[in-house]
Design an enzyme around this catalytic site. Structure first.
Site, PDB file in Angstrom:
ATOM      1  N   ALA A  69       0.853  -1.188   0.000  1.00 44.23           N
ATOM      2  CA  ALA A  69       0.000   0.000   0.000  1.00 44.23           C
ATOM      3  C   ALA A  69       0.887   1.236   0.000  1.00 44.23           C
ATOM      4  O   ALA A  69       2.109   1.149   0.137  1.00 44.23           O
ATOM      5  CB  ALA A  69      -0.909   0.007   1.227  1.00 44.23           C
ATOM      6  N   CYS A  94      -7.752  13.899  -3.693  1.00 47.26           N
ATOM      7  CA  CYS A  94      -8.786  14.142  -4.696  1.00 47.26           C
ATOM      8  C   CYS A  94      -9.909  13.108  -4.631  1.00 47.26           C
ATOM      9  O   CYS A  94     -10.906  13.215  -5.340  1.00 47.26           O
ATOM     10  CB  CYS A  94      -8.181  14.149  -6.096  1.00 47.26           C
ATOM     11  SG  CYS A  94      -7.605  12.523  -6.656  1.00 47.26           S
ATOM     12  N   GLU A 103       7.218  -3.422   7.326  1.00 41.70           N
ATOM     13  CA  GLU A 103       8.232  -2.657   6.588  1.00 41.70           C
ATOM     14  C   GLU A 103       9.012  -3.570   5.647  1.00 41.70           C
ATOM     15  O   GLU A 103      10.244  -3.502   5.535  1.00 41.70           O
ATOM     16  CB  GLU A 103       9.186  -1.947   7.557  1.00 41.70           C
ATOM     17  CG  GLU A 103       8.510  -1.035   8.557  1.00 41.70           C
ATOM     18  CD  GLU A 103       7.802   0.149   7.929  1.00 41.70           C
ATOM     19  OE1 GLU A 103       8.074   0.456   6.750  1.00 41.70           O
ATOM     20  OE2 GLU A 103       6.969   0.785   8.609  1.00 41.70           O
ATOM     21  N   ALA A 104       8.292  -4.423   4.940  1.00 42.43           N
ATOM     22  CA  ALA A 104       8.917  -5.438   4.093  1.00 42.43           C
ATOM     23  C   ALA A 104       9.683  -4.863   2.911  1.00 42.43           C
ATOM     24  O   ALA A 104      10.493  -5.566   2.302  1.00 42.43           O
ATOM     25  CB  ALA A 104       7.852  -6.417   3.585  1.00 42.43           C
ATOM     26  N   ASN A 151       0.597   5.282   5.235  1.00 42.73           N
ATOM     27  CA  ASN A 151      -0.561   5.579   6.085  1.00 42.73           C
ATOM     28  C   ASN A 151      -1.854   4.930   5.613  1.00 42.73           C
ATOM     29  O   ASN A 151      -2.943   5.498   5.761  1.00 42.73           O
ATOM     30  CB  ASN A 151      -0.756   7.102   6.201  1.00 42.73           C
ATOM     31  CG  ASN A 151       0.489   7.797   6.728  1.00 42.73           C
ATOM     32  OD1 ASN A 151       1.119   7.314   7.653  1.00 42.73           O
ATOM     33  ND2 ASN A 151       0.855   8.902   6.116  1.00 42.73           N
ATOM     34  N   CYS A 198      -6.327   9.352  -2.049  1.00 42.91           N
ATOM     35  CA  CYS A 198      -5.663  10.607  -2.377  1.00 42.91           C
ATOM     36  C   CYS A 198      -6.547  11.775  -1.937  1.00 42.91           C
ATOM     37  O   CYS A 198      -7.753  11.613  -1.694  1.00 42.91           O
ATOM     38  CB  CYS A 198      -5.407  10.666  -3.883  1.00 42.91           C
ATOM     39  SG  CYS A 198      -4.683  12.223  -4.480  1.00 42.91           S
ATOM     40  N   SER A 214       0.352  -1.654   9.146  1.00 46.14           N
ATOM     41  CA  SER A 214       0.698  -2.189  10.461  1.00 46.14           C
ATOM     42  C   SER A 214      -0.551  -2.624  11.230  1.00 46.14           C
ATOM     43  O   SER A 214      -0.532  -3.626  11.948  1.00 46.14           O
ATOM     44  CB  SER A 214       1.472  -1.144  11.272  1.00 46.14           C
ATOM     45  OG  SER A 214       2.715  -0.864  10.661  1.00 46.14           O
TER      46      SER A 214
END
Length: 210
Positions: A21, A159, A100-101, A24, A157, A28
């Site tokens: 992804a 938008c 955090e791959a 944020n 996003c 996690s």
């Protein structure tokens, strides 16, 4: 809604999953929920997180909504498979979960694939797909090549479109178009955007017209 994490570790049927992804998006949080699903059923898990990520307490996976769990830290020299198999010899590890791959090396991703294929341990890896310039991280590139299942965790996003890119900004919020691939940060340094607005912002950053 995030896809429910797989349960079980029948040898020969385990898979390597890559949940990717933008920043944020809740990676996690998804990982910690998957971990809870296993532990709720009395199954042992093993969690890993990148040592380079110093935003929160060392050796801890922490989500933006306040959930956390202890994890084994890895860097480029860590033999993840050996760590897992040492623990697996003492008690059955039902699943390996990696946060955090994107910071994995290609060799470490190969180790994760072997854990699934040979040792029958499912592996769930969570991370970014691309960096602040839209280029693949080494770990993400190898995961995209090897993972049995690719699952996108969606973000939005500004938008309203799906956010797929990670824009780096400076202390004043201006787009950053050049620099080291890895700069640790959260909302203060990165903004998740759709490709259209990411490209436009990156062009402004490159020309100094932010």
């Amino acid at each position: 809604m995030a896809r429910r994490a797989p349960i079980g570790n029948s040898k020969g049927m385990a898979k390597l999953y890559f949940y990717y992804a933008s920043m944020n998006a809740g990676k996690s949080t998804n990982l910690l929920q998957a971990d809870f699903n296993y532990r709720e059923r009395g199954m042992a898990t093993m969690l890993f997180t990148a040592a380079i990520d110093d935003r929160f307490a060392a050796g801890t996976i922490t989500s933006r909504i306040g959930l956390s769990a202890p994890a084994t830290m890895f860097d480029a020299s860590t033999n993840i498979a050996a760590c897992v198999l040492d623990r697996h010899a003492e008690e059955t590890v039902a699943c390996v979960l990696v946060d955090e791959a994107q910071f994995l090396t290609a060799a470490q991703v190969d180790q994760l694939a072997r854990l699934a294929d040979v040792d029958g341990i499912p592996v769930l890896a969570y991370g970014l797909r691309t960096d602040f310039q839209g280029a693949l991280f080494e770990g993400s590139a190898r995961l995209l090549a090897l993972a049995d299942a690719l699952i996108e965790i969606k973000s939005v996003c500004e938008c309203g479109r799906k956010a797929t890119m990670n824009l780096r900004v400076d202390a004043e919020g201006r787009p950053v178009a050049a620099g080291a691939q890895t700069v640790i940060g959260g909302n203060d340094r990165y903004v998740a955007l759709c490709r259209r607005h990411f490209t436009a912002a990156l062009e402004r950053g490159a020309t100094g017209n932010a």
